[in-house]
Structures are given as structure tokens and as C-alpha cells.
Design a protein around this motif. Structure first.
Motif, short mmCIF file in Angstrom:
data_model
loop_
_atom_site.label_atom_id
_atom_site.label_comp_id
_atom_site.label_asym_id
_atom_site.label_seq_id
_atom_site.Cartn_x
_atom_site.Cartn_y
_atom_site.Cartn_z
N SER A 179 0.86 -1.29 -0.11
CA SER A 179 0.13 0.00 -0.17
C SER A 179 0.83 1.19 -0.04
N LEU A 180 2.08 1.22 0.76
CA LEU A 180 2.98 2.28 0.75
C LEU A 180 3.54 2.52 -0.69
N ALA A 181 3.86 1.45 -1.22
CA ALA A 181 4.35 1.50 -2.29
C ALA A 181 3.44 2.18 -3.60
N SER A 182 2.13 1.72 -3.61
CA SER A 182 1.14 2.27 -4.65
C SER A 182 0.96 3.89 -4.32
N LEU A 183 1.26 4.15 -2.92
CA LEU A 183 1.19 5.52 -2.68
C LEU A 183 2.34 6.19 -3.49
N GLY A 184 3.65 5.72 -3.18
CA GLY A 184 4.75 6.14 -3.83
C GLY A 184 4.54 6.32 -5.22
N TYR A 185 4.09 5.43 -5.99
CA TYR A 185 3.88 5.39 -7.41
C TYR A 185 2.75 6.38 -7.73
N THR A 186 1.79 6.54 -7.10
CA THR A 186 0.88 7.60 -7.17
C THR A 186 1.48 9.08 -6.96
N MET A 187 2.27 9.38 -6.05
CA MET A 187 2.97 10.57 -5.82
C MET A 187 3.79 10.86 -6.94
N LYS A 188 4.22 9.81 -7.68
CA LYS A 188 5.48 9.95 -8.71
C LYS A 188 4.45 10.05 -9.87
N GLY A 189 3.28 9.82 -10.21
CA GLY A 189 2.40 9.99 -11.21
C GLY A 189 2.55 8.83 -12.15
N ASP A 190 2.89 7.54 -11.41
CA ASP A 190 3.22 6.35 -12.23
C ASP A 190 1.87 5.60 -11.92
N ILE A 191 0.62 5.72 -12.64
CA ILE A 191 -0.62 5.27 -12.48
C ILE A 191 -0.74 3.63 -12.75
N ILE A 192 0.06 3.52 -13.85
CA ILE A 192 0.11 2.12 -14.18
C ILE A 192 0.57 1.02 -12.84
N ASN A 193 1.65 1.44 -12.43
CA ASN A 193 2.04 0.65 -11.33
C ASN A 193 1.34 0.72 -10.13
N SER A 194 0.85 2.02 -9.90
CA SER A 194 -0.02 2.24 -8.73
C SER A 194 -1.29 1.35 -8.70
N GLU A 195 -1.74 1.34 -9.99
CA GLU A 195 -3.18 0.44 -10.33
C GLU A 195 -2.94 -0.98 -9.78
N LEU A 196 -1.75 -1.44 -10.38
CA LEU A 196 -1.33 -2.68 -10.19
C LEU A 196 -1.34 -3.26 -8.68
N MET A 197 -0.54 -2.30 -8.11
CA MET A 197 -0.22 -2.66 -6.53
C MET A 197 -1.36 -2.66 -5.90
N ILE A 198 -2.31 -1.47 -6.26
CA ILE A 198 -3.61 -1.43 -5.34
C ILE A 198 -4.61 -2.54 -5.48
N GLU A 199 -4.71 -3.16 -6.81
CA GLU A 199 -5.25 -4.44 -7.07
C GLU A 199 -4.81 -5.72 -6.45
N LYS A 200 -3.38 -5.53 -6.22
CA LYS A 200 -2.91 -6.62 -5.42
C LYS A 200 -3.09 -6.70 -4.31
N THR A 201 -3.18 -5.74 -3.49
CA THR A 201 -3.42 -5.36 -2.16
C THR A 201 -4.77 -5.80 -1.68
N LEU A 202 -5.72 -5.09 -2.62
CA LEU A 202 -7.22 -5.55 -2.25
C LEU A 202 -7.48 -6.75 -2.39
N ARG A 203 -6.95 -7.43 -3.42
CA ARG A 203 -7.27 -8.86 -3.41
C ARG A 203 -6.98 -9.56 -2.27
N ALA A 204 -5.83 -9.40 -1.58
CA ALA A 204 -5.35 -10.02 -0.35
C ALA A 204 -6.12 -9.34 0.75
N ASP A 205 -6.75 -8.09 1.00
CA ASP A 205 -7.30 -7.44 1.80
C ASP A 205 -8.29 -6.62 1.22
N PRO A 206 -9.68 -6.90 1.24
CA PRO A 206 -10.55 -6.01 0.50
C PRO A 206 -11.00 -4.76 1.40
N GLN A 207 -10.51 -4.66 2.36
CA GLN A 207 -10.87 -3.59 3.47
C GLN A 207 -9.43 -2.79 4.02
#
Length: 905
Positions: free
Chosen positions: A254-282
Motif C-alpha cells: 500500500s505504501l508503494a502504491s502511494l509512492g507510485y501515485t505521488m510520482k504520477g506512475d498510474i500503471i504501477n500504482s493501479e497494479l499494486m492497489i489491485e494486488k493489495t485489495l485482493r489480499a485484503d478487500p478492506q
């Protein structure tokens, strides 16, 4: 009650009757339990807010679609709260409808008895009513869309950064647990910079000894500290780097997804968010990153909120992220609501959240009137005071920590709020403290302005020197030089300032800066008497920029200044031919205002049509409506007004103009219809009542006028003076002389300091006295008598009044006062003693008159004094009768010839 299927939700302001009942049972304190914030202050200014329990409009807090417009604005759906608790109760989960209704019931139950209620003067209700209506219009503009607004705040760092909690414990068996915990505790106590320094040393010393998990936790905590000190790029890199040591850890993802978002790297941010929410939907951290990522992708705030599970929207990090997005979209009310939710659910430090609320509140203040007139309205003052309270709380929480330099902009913004309230000394002291903590370019610029305004010249020059040192680009360097040049001019070193500006021009500036300096020099040359030099510069401007509207605006303004209006008109017409779709809106507006100064209403209307959205009610639209009216464009005015009323519901200014348009076409039926439609919603709105009254008067329909005025028990003192006197005149027409006398006197009384009030009062009185027999002078002193007495060889006149407020400077006395009670029942020649200024003194009654007659004589005396010098200059004699009194006919002749006195009719 079920809302009619045809009814469109409208934000209707409460009626005066509802406000009267609401304030009566308020106890003059906020309805939130335990709060003692007043509703009206000692001057009867409204310093609280009238709040809806169920919102007036869809999308608002607790909106009930089964209700209706009338029910939503009734007293039963309203509460009075201070601004702080109004914001707090916007959290609909914490404060649902049922809870607010219980709060209202319990609060008002304490004040149901008449003896426990605080009477509010009618004028205070009138003023509150006007303010609430105006605020409702502002909300409508925000909801429906508006023209671009000017940003009056210069303060830096006004963003809401991403907010994350540490929540990264070290394993108990780690040999470095104690050391890491100690460093993290520094961050928890606002010593982020110390934590950064120690983490960097810890990493350098122990890196090779750390396990992957310990390396992740070191980098993650370090990244959070960097983010909290506004170094987002470094924080983003650390969050992404940390992932390599714990790639399967949800917190790392989740921190990495935030980091990617802060850098404007939407593709990696989206992939990381999906991975995290698959493991923990909340997962809160993942949803926080998702909010920022969706915002960058361009989704609207309304599209983002539903994607967040309702079960976690109250979480601190989620609420903060939603506030950030709302703030970016200009949805300041939504941003306030979500920040308040974040604050209420925060664990640990709350200073940033408190300051965030203060910052957004500051943005909602109407700064336009302050910039133009140096004053702000009462609701804005209330906001400014709360802004200061919030910044006080935030600053006190971190004032002893290492966060102070990175949060110094809180002090700058607090200074802006203090400046709104007129406290330049306190504003200067705040900015000086901020500058001593962080002397960057923008803080130095603030200090230079504040020091100039507060008269601290030495500190101003220190700040200007620092601006020069800290300027990091050409624009900032140029701003510094321009500032110094303008200071030189302002302080009398005119030639030095002009020379500096000329040097800037010779050195070569970008186009925008060149135009600014040229325009400034034209102004300085003109005001300094160098007309030929100014004209030469304008000629050069015409040569260099012959196809730009700004060129001819400058030329026209110069020609108007030197009195060559015919030539100025030609420059304006040339500018008009150059206006097209690409012309900046401010330039079109400026040209329109030049035509307005020549009373060219048709040109004004044509220009404003180009920049105003007639379907949106805003300041620029109001200007367009007035231009239509003044240009006699009744068809366009009617169409625009009807469209606005259909979209927004009743708006007084639009209704009034629409009635004038119909009346201009002699369509009295429609003029009356639009006014009566408005009064069906706001039956006690005297602005519209007066318009309808004047139409009935014009039609000589005495019976309808009498019915309309039957409920008027006072004249709304927020109306223009002329309208108030005209409305008073209506009572004379319906042969209600008692109310005419009462209201005419009150209007004059409330505008006592204005000569035109006395002028109008005399004109109106003379006209009506021709129709009324002279009232017999009272023999004895009664309530509403004017009494002249002698005391200590001095003649004084008192008026016995049973009302509030009383003006001692005008001789107004309560019948319950020592002198007032002693005067009642006395006759001419009576002698009595009474307490005056703490001493028993002897009084003798010299003359008793009715209050109205005395006011008439007093107005003559006041105007005689005011116009005597002018009359003498114009060689007009002020004729006096044998008894020494001014001859009335001669006096009005003097006014007419000497001052162009205008009767109210």
C-alpha cells in the motif's frame, strides 16, 4: 410530507417569521451541547449560523427526498450553531437526523418560556435575514457552477499532502527494536527532522546488519517523516524502495502504491492497489492510494466516493484523502466535512488536520470586499475568527517541535485572517515569526508587504533583500525589482523608482512583464505631469502591439485621465473591434467597465454577453442583467431572468429586475405576477413588497396597496434610504398617517448622519403636511414627546423614547431613566430636580412638542448649517422670518439651486 413529483428542490432561505421563532428559543447560544458561543453579539450582529437538519438540496447532509422545499426551510428543520459545530455536525454518520432533532429539542426546551427568551430587535432580524439569503445565493452559485474567481490568498504550501499513519511495529525479537521505537517516538512528538537525521545515521551504521523486514520498516518510517516535512519526492522513492524488502507485506504494497501515485506512475500504482485489495478487500492504505490515483486519472469527486466502501470512509486516512481530492476540485464545503471527519477519528497528532480545516475555511472567506474596500462582512469575520482559533490550536501543538519551519506557512495564513479583521500589528508579528523560521522567497514577500502596511520600514528592506537572495528564477527576481521600484515611488523616491522600471524595460522582459512595466510607467508619467513622455510610451505600445486589446485599454485610460474623452472613446471603439473569442475575459470586462463609465449600456451588455454564462447566477451575470436593464433590452432581460428563476428559484435581485422589465413594457399584469410569485415564498421580504407597492401606487390601486401593507410593522433598515422613504410615503397614500409619521421618523433617525436623509425627510414632510392639518402641540410631556429644558443655564432637548437602541448623543431617553421618568407629565414652566451625570440638578421645562415636529425643525437646522456656506458662495440668501426661524419656502429654493436637492418622489 411526500414531495410533489413536479417539485424541483430549491434552496429557499428561511422566512423572517421562522428566524424570529428560531432565535427566540435559541437562548442566544449555540445549540451544540456544552457550547456557549453566542448567536448574536452585543451589537446584535449574527455571529453564528442557521443550519439545516435535513439539507435543502440533494447531495447535502441528511437530504430527505420525501420532504419538500417549504418543510426544509421551516423552523422545525433549522438549528442555530456556531461555525465550528456546524462543520462538525456535517458528519452524517456521527450526527444523523434523529440525533440532531434530539439536540434541537433538548436545547430549545430550556428557552420555551417567554421570560427566558432574549428579544432580538427587528433590525437585527432584517440584517440576519439578508445575510442568510446572500449566503444561500453563494451556495447556489457553488453548486450550479460559477465564473472563475480571483484568488486573494498568496500563502504557500496550501496543499493537503497524503496522510498515513506509521503503524509499522518492529518484531519483538529484533535487536534494533528499542532503537527504532525511540526514533519513531520523535516523529510522534513532532520532531520529524530529528527522526530523519537519526534514521539516516541508523541506516548508514547498521544497514548490512538489518534483516529485510527491518530494512523495510526503516525506509517506510523514514519516508513518512520526509512526507510530513513536505519532501514528497524523497518519500515516494523510499516507499517504492522499501517494497523490495517485503514484497508480500500488505503495508509495503500500500505504501508503494502511494509512492507510485505521488510520482504520477498510474500503471504501477493501479497494479499494486489491485494486488493489495485482493489480499485484503478492506485495506485502508490501499484505498487511500486509490483515491489519489483516481483523482490523477481525472475522475470527479462524486465518482470517487462510491468506490470506497462505506465501512471505511470514516477512517482518518480515507477521510483525509477525500478531503484532498475535494479541495483540488474546489469543493470546499466537502473538503471541510471530510477533514472534520478525519479530525474526529484521528489517533495521535491532529495538528495538520486542524490546520487543514483552518486553511480551507480561509479560502471560503469572501475577500473581494476586503480587497476593494478594506472591509469584510460579518459572516466572513466569523470565519476569520474561527480560522485564527484553529491555527492557534494547530500551532500550539507543534510550536516546540522541529516541524515549526515546515509549518511556518500556518502563521502566514493566520496573519491573512488577522488582516481580514483589521489587526495589522498581529498580522505583521505572525509573518515575522514565520520568516524567522523559514525565510524563503514567498515568506519574505509576505513580510515585505506586512512591514510596509504596518510601517516597519527597516524590516521591510530586510525582507526585500532576502527576496533578492532567495529568488530562484527570473520571475521571482523581477518581482523583487518591481517591488523595490514601487516602494521607491510610494515613499517619494519617484525618479529612482521610475529609473528602475525603465532599466527593467531596457534589459528585456517577457511579454507579460513588459506590458505590466509599460502600463505602470504610463501611470507614473501621467500622475507625475509627464504627459508627453506617457503619450510617447503609449505610441510605442501601439506601434509594438497594434492588434492587442490591452494596448487600447491603456491608451483609453490615459486619455480619460488627461480629460481627452472623445479620443478615449475612439480608443475604446478600436479595442472593441479587436475583441474576439481569444481575448482574455478580464480585458473584456475592463473594456465593458470603461463603456459603463460613458453610460454606453448597450456596448456593456454586448461585451459582458461574451464572458458571462447567462444560465449561471453570478456577479458577472448580475452585471449583465443590469446592463440589459439600462440599455432598455427588455426582451433579453426577461428571457435571462426567467431562465435564472426557473433554474434557481426565487432570487430578489432577478425578480426585481424582471418586474422592472415588464413595467417598462407597460405589462403590469406580468410585473405583478412575478412579484407575487416571489412573495408567496418570502411574504415578508420588504424589497419585493416595496416594488409591488410602488406598482400599486402607480396604478392608484389603494385597496390592494392597503392589503399589501397591512402586515408591515416596521421598515427594513437594510433597504436603501430612498426605498425606505418611498415605502413610508405609501402609508400616507393609504391614509395611515400614524404609521407614515412613525416610519418616516425612523428612517431619518437611522440615517441621521447623512444630509440626504434630512433632505428627503423635509421634502416628504412638506408634501404630506399640505394634506394633513397641523397636529396640536402637546401641553404635557408624554411618551414620544420632544422636551426642551434648561439646566445649569444650558438648553437641552430630550426625546422620550420606548425603544432600543437609544442614542444619548441625540438626546433620546428611556421613560424609565431618571430624567425621562421625571419629565413625564410635566408642562411648560414646570421646575423639577432629577439626577444627571450622578448629581441632583434643577430642570425647567421650556417647550413641549410632538416628536415628528421636532425632527422636522431639527432637520432644517442641520441642513441650514451644512448648506449655509455653499449658499453664501452662490449668493443665495437664507431668508429668516421675524421669529428668527428659516423661511421654509426660501430654504427649499436654496436647496434646489444650491445642491440640486431631490425629493423622494
Amino acid at each position: 410530507m411526500e414531495m410533489s413529483a413536479k417539485e424541483t428542490p430549491l434552496r429557499l432561505s428561511p422566512t423572517k417569521d421562522s428566524l424570529n421563532r428560531l432565535f427566540a428559543v435559541s437562548g442566544n447560544v449555540c445549540a451544540f451541547p456544552g457550547c456557549d458561543h453566542p448567536v448574536f453579539d452585543e451589537d446584535f450582529e449574527l455571529v453564528a449560523q442557521v443550519c439545516h437538519i435535513e439539507s435543502a438540496m440533494p447531495g447535502g447532509e441528511r437530504f430527505n427526498k420525501k420532504s419538500n422545499n417549504e418543510a426544509r426551510r421551516k423552523q422545525e428543520n433549522l438549528m442555530v450553531m456556531c461555525l465550528r459545530h456546524h462543520v462538525k455536525t456535517n458528519n452524517v454518520l456521527a450526527y444523523p437526523t434523529k440525533k440532531l432533532r434530539e439536540m434541537k429539542r433538548d436545547h430549545e426546551a430550556q428557552f420555551l418560556e417567554k421570560s427566558k427568551q432574549i428579544p432580538i430587535p427587528p433590525m437585527a432580524i432584517d440584517k440576519a435575514y439578508d445575510e442568510i439569503k446572500r449566503i444561500s445565493e453563494e451556495i447556489l452559485i457553488t453548486v450550479k457552477g460559477t465564473d472563475s474567481k480571483v484568488d486573494y490568498l498568496i500563502a504557500q504550501n496550501e496543499r493537503l499532502a497524503a496522510y498515513v499513519t506509521t503503524n509499522i511495529p518492529v518484531a519483538d525479537n529484533s535487536p534494533f527494536k528499542s532503537e527504532i521505537d525511540t526514533i519513531v517516538s520523535l516523529r510522534d512528538n513532532f520532531n520529524q527532522q530529528n527522526a530523519i537525521d537519526l534514521f539516516e545515521k541508523f541506516r548508514e551504521k547498521n544497514w548490512d546488519k538489518l534483516s529485510p523486514n527491518e530494512k523495510f520498516r526503516t525506509l517506510a518510517n523514514l519516508g513518512i517523516c520526509y512526507m510530513e516535512t513536505n519532501r514528497d519526492k524523497a518519500a515516494a522513492d523510499l516507499f517504492i524502495d522499501a517494497l523490495t524488502y517485503e514484497p508480500e507485506l500488505l503495508k509495503a504494497q500500500s505504501l508503494a502504491s502511494l509512492g507510485y501515485t505521488m510520482k504520477g506512475d498510474i500503471i504501477n500504482s493501479e497494479l499494486m492497489i489491485e494486488k493489495t485489495l485482493r489480499a485484503d478487500p478492506q485495506n485502508v492504505d490501499a484505498y487511500q492510494a486509490m483515491i489519489h490515483m483516481l483523482s490523477i486519472k481525472g475522475l470527479s469527486f462524486e465518482e470517487i466516493v462510491p468506490r470506497i466502501p462505506e465501512s471505511i470512509r470514516q477512517q482518518q486516512e480515507i477521510a483525509y484523502a477525500l478531503a484532498f481530492v475535494a479541495r483540488e476540485r474546489g469543493l470546499l464545503n466537502d473538503a471541510l466535512t471530510w477533514l472534520q471527519i478525519a479530525l474526529e477519528n484521528a489517533q495521535g497528532q491532529k495538528a495538520d488536520l486542524t490546520a487543514g480545516i483552518a486553511n480551507i475555511l480561509l479560502e471560503t472567506i469572501n475577500g473581494e470586499s476586503f480587497v476593494l474596500n478594506g472591509t469584510i462582512d460579518q459572516p466572513s469575520k466569523n470565519k476569520a475568527n474561527l480560522v485564527i482559533q484553529y491555527y492557534d490550536e494547530a500551532w500550539n501543538a507543534i510550536s516546540a517541535s522541529s516541524l515549526r519551519p515546515s509549518r511556518s506557512w500556518w502563521l502566514v495564513n493566520r496573519a491573512v485572517a488577522k488582516k481580514f479583521l483589521g489587526d495589522r500589528k498581529a498580522a505583521y508579528e505572525d509573518i515575522l515569526e514565520a520568516w524567522e523560521l523559514n525565510g524563503d522567497f514567498w515568506t519574505s514577500r509576505h513580510l515585505a508587504v506586512a512591514a510596509l502596511e504596518y510601517g516597519q520600514k527597516v524590516k521591510m528592506w530586510e525582507a526585500l533583500d532576502k527576496m533578492g537572495v532567495t529568488a530562484v528564477n527570473e520571475d521571482e527576481k523581477r518581482q523583487t525589482l518591481l517591488f523595490i521600484a514601487e516602494i521607491d515611488v510610494a515613499e517619494g523616491r519617484r525618479e529612482k523608482g521610475i529609473a528602475a522600471l525603465e532599466a527593467l524595460l531596457e534589459d528585456g522582459l517577457e511579454e507579460k512583464a513588459t506590458d505590466y512595466v509599460r502600463n505602470k510607467l504610463v501611470e507614473l508619467y501621467s500622475t507625475g505631469g509627464k504627459i508627453e513622455t506617457a503619450e510617447a510610451l503609449i505610441d510605442q505600445l501601439v506601434k509594438d502591439r497594434p492588434e492587442e486589446v490591452r494596448t487600447y485599454l491603456t491608451q483609453a485610460q490615459f486619455l480619460i485621465f488627461i480629460g481627452r474623452k472623445d479620443e478615449a472613446k475612439k480608443s475604446m471603439e478600436k479595442a472593441r473591434t479587436l475583441v474576439n473569442a481569444a481575448t482574455p475575459a478580464p480585458e473584456i470586462h475592463e473594456l465593458a467597465e470603461l463603456f459603463q463609465s460613458f453610460n454606453e449600456a448597450k456596448q456593456v451588455a454586448e461585451l459582458i454577453e461574451m464572458i458571462a454564462d447567462v444560465k449561471v447566477y453570478s456577479r458577472i451575470t448580475r452585471q449583465l442583467l443590469m446592463a440589459y436593464y439600462e440599455a432598455g433590452e427588455n426582451s433579453k432581460l426577461i428571457k435571462a431572468c426567467e431562465d435564472l428563476l426557473a433554474a434557481y428559484g426565487p432570487i430578489d435581485m432577478v425578480t426585481e429586475l424582471l418586474s422592472w422589465a415588464y413595467e417598462g413594457l407597460d405589462d403590469f399584469e406580468n410585473a405583478i405576477a412575478v412579484l407575487t410569485d416571489y412573495l408567496a415564498k418570502y411574504p415578508d421580504d420588504q424589497l419585493i413588497q416595496s416594488r409591488l407597492a410602488f406598482i400599486y401606487y402607480r396604478q392608484r390601486d389603494r385597496e390592494k396597496l392597503k392589503a399589501l401593507l397591512s402586515t408591515v410593522d416596521h421598515i427594513d433598515q437594510t433597504l436603501p434610504l430612498e426605498v425606505q422613504f418611498k415605502l413610508a410615503r405609501m402609508f400616507d397614500y393609504i391614509q395611515d398617517h400614524e404609521r407614515f409619521v412613525k416610519f418616516a421618523y425612523e428612517v431619518r433617525r437611522n440615517f441621521y448622519e447623512e444630509a440626504r436623509a434630512h433632505d428627503a425627510f423635509l421634502s416628504l414632510s412638506v408634501e404630506t403636511r399640505q394634506e394633513e392639518s397641523e397636529t396640536k402641540a402637546p401641553v404635557t410631556v408624554t411618551l414620544n414627546s420632544a422636551v426642551s429644558v434648561s439646566v445649569n443655564e444650558t438648553n437641552i432637548t430630550y426625546i422620550i423614547e420606548d425603544k432600543e437602541p437609544l442614542f444619548a448623543s441625540r438626546g433620546e431617553l428611556s421613560p424609565d431613566s431618571p430624567i425621562g421618568s421625571a419629565l413625564l407629565g410635566k408642562s411648560v414652566g414646570d421646575v423639577f430636580t432629577a439626577d444627571r451625570d450622578g448629581q441632583s440638578q434643577e430642570f425647567k421645562v421650556l417647550h413641549v412638542a410632538e416628536k415628528f415636529s421636532y425632527a422636522f425643525s431639527e432637520s432644517i437646522q442641520l441642513l441650514t448649517t451644512k448648506f449655509a456656506a455653499e449658499a453664501k458662495t452662490k449668493k443665495i440668501n437664507l431668508v429668516q422670518k421675524a421669529d428668527g426661524q428659516l423661511d421654509l419656502e426660501a430654504f427649499f429654493c436654496t436647496l434646489e439651486k444650491g445642491t440640486k436637492c431631490r425629493s423622494v418622489y
